[in-house]
Design a protein around this motif. Structure first.
Motif, PDB file in Angstrom:
ATOM      1  N   ALA A  56       0.945  -1.210   0.146  1.00  0.00           N
ATOM      2  CA  ALA A  56      -0.059   0.028  -0.171  1.00  0.00           C
ATOM      3  C   ALA A  56       0.987   1.081   0.045  1.00  0.00           C
ATOM      4  CB  ALA A  56      -0.836  -0.021   1.177  1.00  0.00           C
ATOM      5  N   ALA A  57       0.162   2.426  -0.492  1.00  0.00           N
ATOM      6  CA  ALA A  57       0.938   3.499  -0.410  1.00  0.00           C
ATOM      7  C   ALA A  57       0.220   4.792  -0.098  1.00  0.00           C
ATOM      8  CB  ALA A  57       1.595   3.756  -1.858  1.00  0.00           C
ATOM      9  N   VAL A  58       0.735   5.837   0.717  1.00  0.00           N
ATOM     10  CA  VAL A  58       0.127   7.060   0.834  1.00  0.00           C
ATOM     11  C   VAL A  58       0.282   7.973  -0.476  1.00  0.00           C
ATOM     12  CG1 VAL A  58      -0.126   9.001   2.188  1.00  0.00           C
ATOM     13  CG2 VAL A  58       0.269   6.820   3.326  1.00  0.00           C
ATOM     14  N   ILE A  59      -0.865   8.349  -1.033  1.00  0.00           N
ATOM     15  CA  ILE A  59      -0.548   9.224  -2.173  1.00  0.00           C
ATOM     16  C   ILE A  59      -0.749  10.551  -2.042  1.00  0.00           C
ATOM     17  CG2 ILE A  59      -0.893   7.270  -3.941  1.00  0.00           C
ATOM     18  CD1 ILE A  59      -3.782   8.141  -4.365  1.00  0.00           C
ATOM     19  N   MET A  60      -0.248  11.643  -2.550  1.00  0.00           N
ATOM     20  CA  MET A  60      -0.387  12.923  -2.386  1.00  0.00           C
ATOM     21  C   MET A  60      -0.201  13.756  -3.722  1.00  0.00           C
ATOM     22  SD  MET A  60       1.870  13.227   1.384  1.00  0.00           S
ATOM     23  CE  MET A  60       3.229  12.094   0.633  1.00  0.00           C
ATOM     24  N   GLY A  61      -0.610  14.863  -3.512  1.00  0.00           N
ATOM     25  CA  GLY A  61      -0.242  16.015  -4.418  1.00  0.00           C
ATOM     26  C   GLY A  61       1.122  16.791  -3.917  1.00  0.00           C
ATOM     27  N   VAL A  62       0.951  17.983  -4.247  1.00  0.00           N
ATOM     28  CA  VAL A  62       1.993  18.968  -3.506  1.00  0.00           C
ATOM     29  C   VAL A  62       1.301  20.059  -2.776  1.00  0.00           C
ATOM     30  CG1 VAL A  62       3.878  18.476  -5.299  1.00  0.00           C
ATOM     31  CG2 VAL A  62       2.267  20.180  -5.730  1.00  0.00           C
ATOM     32  N   GLY A  63       2.061  20.924  -2.281  1.00  0.00           N
ATOM     33  CA  GLY A  63       1.408  21.945  -1.535  1.00  0.00           C
ATOM     34  C   GLY A  63       0.879  23.043  -2.420  1.00  0.00           C
ATOM     35  N   TRP A  64      -0.188  22.737  -2.980  1.00  0.00           N
ATOM     36  CA  TRP A  64      -0.933  23.782  -3.948  1.00  0.00           C
ATOM     37  C   TRP A  64      -1.055  25.271  -3.619  1.00  0.00           C
ATOM     38  CZ3 TRP A  64      -0.027  20.976  -8.159  1.00  0.00           C
ATOM     39  CH2 TRP A  64      -0.547  19.566  -8.204  1.00  0.00           C
ATOM     40  N   THR A  65      -0.817  26.088  -4.495  1.00  0.00           N
ATOM     41  CA  THR A  65      -1.311  27.483  -4.423  1.00  0.00           C
ATOM     42  C   THR A  65      -2.645  27.658  -5.096  1.00  0.00           C
ATOM     43  OG1 THR A  65       0.368  28.236  -6.117  1.00  0.00           O
ATOM     44  CG2 THR A  65       1.076  28.194  -3.927  1.00  0.00           C
ATOM     45  N   ASP A  66      -2.705  27.103  -6.454  1.00  0.00           N
ATOM     46  CA  ASP A  66      -3.843  27.132  -7.193  1.00  0.00           C
ATOM     47  C   ASP A  66      -5.213  26.369  -6.632  1.00  0.00           C
ATOM     48  OD1 ASP A  66      -5.522  26.269  -9.876  1.00  0.00           O
ATOM     49  OD2 ASP A  66      -4.495  28.280 -10.355  1.00  0.00           O
ATOM     50  N   ARG A  67      -6.050  26.837  -6.379  1.00  0.00           N
ATOM     51  CA  ARG A  67      -7.116  26.224  -5.830  1.00  0.00           C
ATOM     52  C   ARG A  67      -8.016  25.209  -6.812  1.00  0.00           C
ATOM     53  NH1 ARG A  67     -10.094  30.218  -1.362  1.00  0.00           N
ATOM     54  NH2 ARG A  67      -8.257  31.566  -1.092  1.00  0.00           N
ATOM     55  N   GLY A  68      -7.874  25.668  -7.967  1.00  0.00           N
ATOM     56  CA  GLY A  68      -8.578  24.756  -9.088  1.00  0.00           C
ATOM     57  C   GLY A  68      -7.794  23.665  -9.342  1.00  0.00           C
ATOM     58  N   ILE A  69      -6.329  23.726  -9.221  1.00  0.00           N
ATOM     59  CA  ILE A  69      -5.403  22.441  -9.541  1.00  0.00           C
ATOM     60  C   ILE A  69      -5.688  21.568  -8.411  1.00  0.00           C
ATOM     61  CG2 ILE A  69      -3.201  21.799  -9.783  1.00  0.00           C
ATOM     62  CD1 ILE A  69      -2.552  24.326 -11.297  1.00  0.00           C
ATOM     63  N   ARG A  87      -5.234  -0.157  -2.045  1.00  0.00           N
ATOM     64  CA  ARG A  87      -3.773  -0.212  -2.155  1.00  0.00           C
ATOM     65  C   ARG A  87      -3.447   1.392  -2.005  1.00  0.00           C
ATOM     66  NH1 ARG A  87      -1.047  -3.574  -6.237  1.00  0.00           N
ATOM     67  NH2 ARG A  87       0.783  -3.230  -4.675  1.00  0.00           N
ATOM     68  N   LEU A  88      -4.027   2.266  -2.299  1.00  0.00           N
ATOM     69  CA  LEU A  88      -3.757   3.708  -2.452  1.00  0.00           C
ATOM     70  C   LEU A  88      -4.558   4.558  -1.486  1.00  0.00           C
ATOM     71  CD1 LEU A  88      -3.696   4.297  -6.094  1.00  0.00           C
ATOM     72  CD2 LEU A  88      -1.605   3.434  -4.703  1.00  0.00           C
ATOM     73  N   ILE A  89      -3.662   5.037  -0.445  1.00  0.00           N
ATOM     74  CA  ILE A  89      -4.267   5.861   0.806  1.00  0.00           C
ATOM     75  C   ILE A  89      -4.181   7.298   0.404  1.00  0.00           C
ATOM     76  CG2 ILE A  89      -4.401   6.258   3.086  1.00  0.00           C
ATOM     77  CD1 ILE A  89      -2.632   3.412   3.166  1.00  0.00           C
ATOM     78  N   PRO A  90      -5.324   7.943   0.155  1.00  0.00           N
ATOM     79  CA  PRO A  90      -5.434   9.436  -0.007  1.00  0.00           C
ATOM     80  C   PRO A  90      -5.222  10.465   0.919  1.00  0.00           C
ATOM     81  CG  PRO A  90      -7.560   8.944  -0.186  1.00  0.00           C
ATOM     82  CD  PRO A  90      -6.727   7.453   0.307  1.00  0.00           C
ATOM     83  N   PHE A  91      -3.989  11.510   0.830  1.00  0.00           N
ATOM     84  CA  PHE A  91      -4.005  12.525   1.557  1.00  0.00           C
ATOM     85  C   PHE A  91      -4.349  13.770   0.617  1.00  0.00           C
ATOM     86  CE2 PHE A  91      -0.939  11.811   5.526  1.00  0.00           C
ATOM     87  CZ  PHE A  91      -1.740  10.628   5.648  1.00  0.00           C
ATOM     88  N   CYS A  92      -5.503  14.527   1.086  1.00  0.00           N
ATOM     89  CA  CYS A  92      -5.639  15.775   0.200  1.00  0.00           C
ATOM     90  C   CYS A  92      -4.772  16.781   0.591  1.00  0.00           C
ATOM     91  CB  CYS A  92      -7.135  16.067   0.468  1.00  0.00           C
ATOM     92  SG  CYS A  92      -7.565  16.626   2.234  1.00  0.00           S
ATOM     93  N   SER A  93      -4.287  17.538  -0.449  1.00  0.00           N
ATOM     94  CA  SER A  93      -3.588  18.566  -0.572  1.00  0.00           C
ATOM     95  C   SER A  93      -4.328  19.963  -0.541  1.00  0.00           C
ATOM     96  CB  SER A  93      -2.474  18.573  -1.699  1.00  0.00           C
ATOM     97  OG  SER A  93      -1.661  17.377  -1.374  1.00  0.00           O
ATOM     98  N   VAL A  94      -4.044  20.823   0.481  1.00  0.00           N
ATOM     99  CA  VAL A  94      -4.875  22.082   0.446  1.00  0.00           C
ATOM    100  C   VAL A  94      -3.758  23.183   1.095  1.00  0.00           C
ATOM    101  CG1 VAL A  94      -6.977  21.001   1.130  1.00  0.00           C
ATOM    102  CG2 VAL A  94      -5.459  21.701   2.770  1.00  0.00           C
TER     103      VAL A  94
END
Length: 279
Positions: A56-69, A87-94
């Motif tokens: 399994a893996a924790v999945i993330m984006g990056v530290g977004w600055t654009d709210r739409g992205i 298998r994929l564990i989501p962490f939301c990026s805000v």
């Protein structure tokens, strides 16, 4: 169970139209504007996990600055997690600087299965972890939903690299102390913060802090695992590859060769993460 606690995946459209997205988001620009840093989709991550034997893996984006992205990327994380059946564990990026909008996005993502928030990049996102007026409601939101937080961290010394930033141990320490009821994961070994656990007062303060090994081969010798295991709180070290920057098997090889007990090795590779996430 082997869990990679630090991976990044992006919607296929973002990968294909990288240049246009980089122009819209400050963090994306800082990390990917040069074109050398790799990007990957969830399907590519699953292939790398299968190749390395990662469960399994924790999945993330990056530290977004654009709210739409941010919303587009978070939707992709949640959809990918649902598609791959645990298998994929989501962490939301805000971005905490968004105030109430950030809290609403956390609520929206938590309702669809997000287990945490990350990765934060305070430097490019333009906020201060010490700003209690901003961070108190943000961390209160995570506490109420039993969600973990993962923040970028860096070393106060050593070589420069894209996105290194200023979130060093002296910044992390008071932040962790202020929010003892939220599990805070400090990426990249917390910039060396675990070694300060040799000080009794620091050890007490880090009772709910964790440290991942993301990008470790670019920062430390492989002996970091045995040395950090002697200094840090038992159960606080998490295997994280920083995929697609690095493939998971490279770090797993170092962990398996480390001068640590089997229990410590199994903990780093996945048991510590399993307990933290309540899997």
């Amino acid at each position: 169970m082997i869990i990679d606690f630090h991976t990044h995946v992006f919607p296929p459209r973002l990968v294909e139209e990288r240049g246009a997205y980089v122009k819209r988001d400050a963090t994306l620009s800082a990390l990917f504007a040069g074109g050398e840093a790799p990007m990957a989709t969830a399907d590519e991550l699953i292939s790398a996990m299968d190749e390395a034997g990662v469960d399994a893996a924790v999945i993330m984006g990056v530290g977004w600055t654009d709210r739409g992205i941010a919303r587009e990327a978070n939707d992709y994380l949640l959809e990918s997690a649902a598609r791959y059946g645990g298998r994929l564990i989501p962490f939301c990026s805000v971005n905490p600087a968004w105030g109430d909008d950030a809290l609403r996005e956390i609520d929206r993502c938590a309702a669809s299965g997000a287990r945490g928030v990350g990765e934060l990049h305070p430097d490019t996102q333009g906020f201060d972890l010490a700003d209690s007026s901003l961070m108190d409601p943000f961390m209160g939101c995570l506490k109420s939903r039993n969600m973990a937080l993962l923040t970028h961290s860096s070393e106060p010394v050593g070589h420069l690299y894209p996105g290194k930033g200023t979130v060093t141990p002296d910044v992390l320490m008071p932040f962790i102390e202020r929010y003892p009821d939220v599990a805070i994961v400090c990426s990249h070994w917390g910039g060396g913060l675990p070694f300060y656990s040799l000080m009794p007062e620091v050890k007490r303060a880090l009772s709910n802090a964790y440290f991942d090994s993301a990008a470790s081969p670019f920062l430390y010798r492989a002996s970091i695992y045995s040395l950090a295991s002697k200094a840090a709180r038992p159960g606080s070290i998490l295997f994280g590859s920083d995929f697609p920057l690095l493939k998971p098997e490279r770090l797993m090889k170092h962990i398996r060769a480390a001068d640590i007990s089997r229990e410590e090795r199994d903990g780093i590779l996945g048991e510590n993460a399993r307990r933290l996430l309540g899997l």
